[in-house]
Design a protein around this motif. Structure first.
Motif, PDB file in Angstrom:
ATOM      1  N   SER A 130       0.991  -1.265   0.004  1.00 35.73           N
ATOM      2  CA  SER A 130      -0.180   0.124  -0.049  1.00 35.73           C
ATOM      3  C   SER A 130       0.869   1.257  -0.069  1.00 35.73           C
ATOM      4  N   ARG A 131       2.076   1.431   0.884  1.00 37.88           N
ATOM      5  CA  ARG A 131       2.793   2.394   0.903  1.00 37.88           C
ATOM      6  C   ARG A 131       3.446   2.693  -0.245  1.00 37.88           C
ATOM      7  N   MET A 162       1.031   4.129  -2.958  1.00 43.09           N
ATOM      8  CA  MET A 162       0.302   5.512  -2.837  1.00 43.09           C
ATOM      9  C   MET A 162       1.559   6.420  -2.529  1.00 43.09           C
ATOM     10  N   VAL A 202       1.549   9.643  -5.382  1.00 43.36           N
ATOM     11  CA  VAL A 202       0.509  10.492  -5.204  1.00 43.36           C
ATOM     12  C   VAL A 202       0.955  11.874  -4.251  1.00 43.36           C
ATOM     13  N   LEU A 222      -7.974  14.337  -4.359  1.00 41.85           N
ATOM     14  CA  LEU A 222      -7.821  13.060  -4.363  1.00 41.85           C
ATOM     15  C   LEU A 222      -8.623  12.256  -5.008  1.00 41.85           C
ATOM     16  N   PHE A 234      -5.892   9.895  -7.186  1.00 43.28           N
ATOM     17  CA  PHE A 234      -5.814   8.898  -6.092  1.00 43.28           C
ATOM     18  C   PHE A 234      -6.389   7.761  -6.370  1.00 43.28           C
ATOM     19  N   MET A 290      -5.629   3.558  -7.166  1.00 44.26           N
ATOM     20  CA  MET A 290      -5.871   2.908  -6.423  1.00 44.26           C
ATOM     21  C   MET A 290      -6.655   1.627  -7.128  1.00 44.26           C
ATOM     22  N   ASN A 327      -8.045   1.512   2.339  1.00 47.87           N
ATOM     23  CA  ASN A 327      -7.179   2.628   2.093  1.00 47.87           C
ATOM     24  C   ASN A 327      -7.919   3.844   1.832  1.00 47.87           C
TER      25      ASN A 327
END
Length: 467
Positions: free
Chosen positions: A107-108, A111, A114, A165, A244, A248, A265
């Motif tokens: 996940s980190r 993302m 962005v 986002l 965003f 995702m 998230n």
């Protein structure tokens, strides 16, 4: 700044450090009511404290070296605290704030693009536009209107988050959103007595039952938002915003993120990502209202920069007084007042003076921005509102691990640059046209839930400035 002016600085409300240790029963009552009222004088004067809560060894870490050791140098040895996860995971599940191991890493990494400083700066125009649209509600007569600034800032930061986002695609009625966030945090974002006793997770936490319906509503909003964007992407990918949300959903694949992880998230950013900035903005406006010289310096700076037509992308760098006021607001009222870790294996830290801190496996380490930011060893007049600490000429005096509004280490807040830019732009737009003053009913008290919130709200009088 001379000593006379410093003595006149505003000291905003906060619990007085305890001088008598609380009883076991009092600890439970205080943690349930407001953990900020639990801490005694040693928490604000000693570099660290080793204590025991309900049979659990706990180290309260204020020493910057110890904090760096736990959060950075040996971060691999420290996992998210069990109690913290018991509070947050029912809400956020595998969102970025609560995920661990491979899920968190995926996940980190997904993302990170962005929220690079360069990309965050590209949101400045939308941040200004949303702030200006929001400010229209403050059109008032000369007597001013009284608003709950805590609620208003939640609405504002939600509007900015939604536009930047999610390209305005969050399925929600914004008018109810601030109330829903407050209700969710009040009912679910707090420690339950069973958490303190390390009761099994399957035992229901009665204090959180009321929040189940609100959480269900939030989950429904997220799923509807995802479904709507999926339909757009399936019809014509080129017509979908490059934001965003699209990023995702493009990661929804076997070697990427699952649909559930994406939902977690997105919920994290909708429910918590804007909440921290909203609280910090509200506390900042409250402190500025009690500091006429600070407000005058901010207004002069804002008027000068905006009259030149400066691009909002440059405001963060060109408004040091505005940024300093916001950072001082976060010092006194850190949006995330505690960072909790548990030691995976035995560890030790050697302080600069040679003192050794033994950290046994299973020990909980509390890094408390609330006490750290008010600590007498590291700050002059720590309880007063003094933005000059954060002006460029003084900033180097503040150690990296002395001030942690966004945390530190691998799990440092991914949206720190975004939040700082958002706050400066919002304050500049609002304070260019309006003044925010306290009323006889403005008597906030800081309470720790998921964030540092003003109990009873923050009613303030908003009046048009005479430019």
């Amino acid at each position: 700044m001379d000593a006379k002016v410093k003595r006149a600085r505003f000291e905003p409300p906060a619990p007085i450090p305890r001088t008598i240790p609380p009883s076991r029963l009092e600890i439970i009552r205080t943690v349930l009511r407001n953990p900020l009222e639990l801490w005694g004088l040693p928490s604000y004067t000693w570099p660290w404290i080793v204590t025991r809560f309900f049979g659990q060894t706990t180290i309260i870490a204020n020493d910057p070296g110890l904090i760096r050791h736990v959060l950075v140098d040996n971060a691999a040895n420290y996992e998210m605290s069990e109690i913290r996860q018991l509070v947050l995971r029912p809400i956020l599940r595998d969102g970025l704030l609560t995920a661990e191991g491979p899920i968190w890493k995926r996940s980190r990494k997904a993302m990170a693009p962005v929220f690079t400083p360069r990309h965050a700066r590209s949101f400045s125009r939308q941040m200004r536009e949303q702030s200006e649209l929001f400010a229209i509600r403050y059109v008032s007569d000369d007597s001013g209107v009284v608003r709950d600034i805590a609620v208003d800032m939640t609405d504002l930061t939600f509007a900015i988050l939604s536009e930047t986002l999610f390209s305005g695609g969050i399925v929600s009625e914004q008018g109810d959103f601030a109330h829903d966030v407050e209700d969710l945090l009040h009912s679910m974002g707090r420690i339950d007595p069973l958490d303190l006793l390390r009761a099994p997770k399957w035992l229901p936490r009665l204090t959180r039952i009321r929040g189940a319906s609100v959480l269900k509503k939030f989950r429904a909003i997220v799923r509807q938002t995802m479904d709507q964007r999926r339909h757009v992407m399936e019809r014509d990918r080129d017509s979908a915003p490059d934001d965003f949300l699209t990023l995702m959903l493009e990661l929804e694949r076997p070697d990427g993120l699952t649909a559930t992880e994406i939902e977690d998230n997105i919920l994290t950013f909708i429910g918590a990502g804007h909440e921290t900035t909203a609280r910090a903005l509200a506390w900042t406006l409250y402190c500025v209202a009690h500091s006429p010289d600070v407000r005058a310096a901010m207004e002069e700076e804002i008027d000068a920069v905006l009259s030149e037509g400066a691009d909002p992308v440059d405001w963060l760098d060109r408004m040091p007084n505005v940024r300093a006021a916001f950072e001082e607001g976060m010092r006194l009222y850190p949006p995330a007042p505690s960072i909790n870790r548990d030691a995976v294996a035995d560890d030790r830290y050697v302080a600069a003076d040679g003192t050794v801190v033994e950290i046994a496996k299973g020990t909980t380490v509390l890094v408390m921005p609330w006490t750290l930011h008010r600590h007498e060893l590291y700050w002059e007049s720590p309880r007063v509102f003094d933005p000059s600490r954060f002006l460029p000429e003084n900033r180097e005096e503040i150690g990296r691990f002395q001030y942690l509004p966004f945390g530190a280490g691998p799990r440092v807040c991914i949206g720190a640059t975004f939040a700082l830019q958002e706050a400066v732009i919002a304050l500049a737009v609002l304070m260019r046209s309006y003044r925010f003053d306290v009323t006889p009913d403005t008597n906030p008290w800081p309470v720790q839930k998921l964030t540092t919130q003003p109990a009873g709200g923050l009613p303030m009088r908003v009046t048009a400035r005479r430019l």
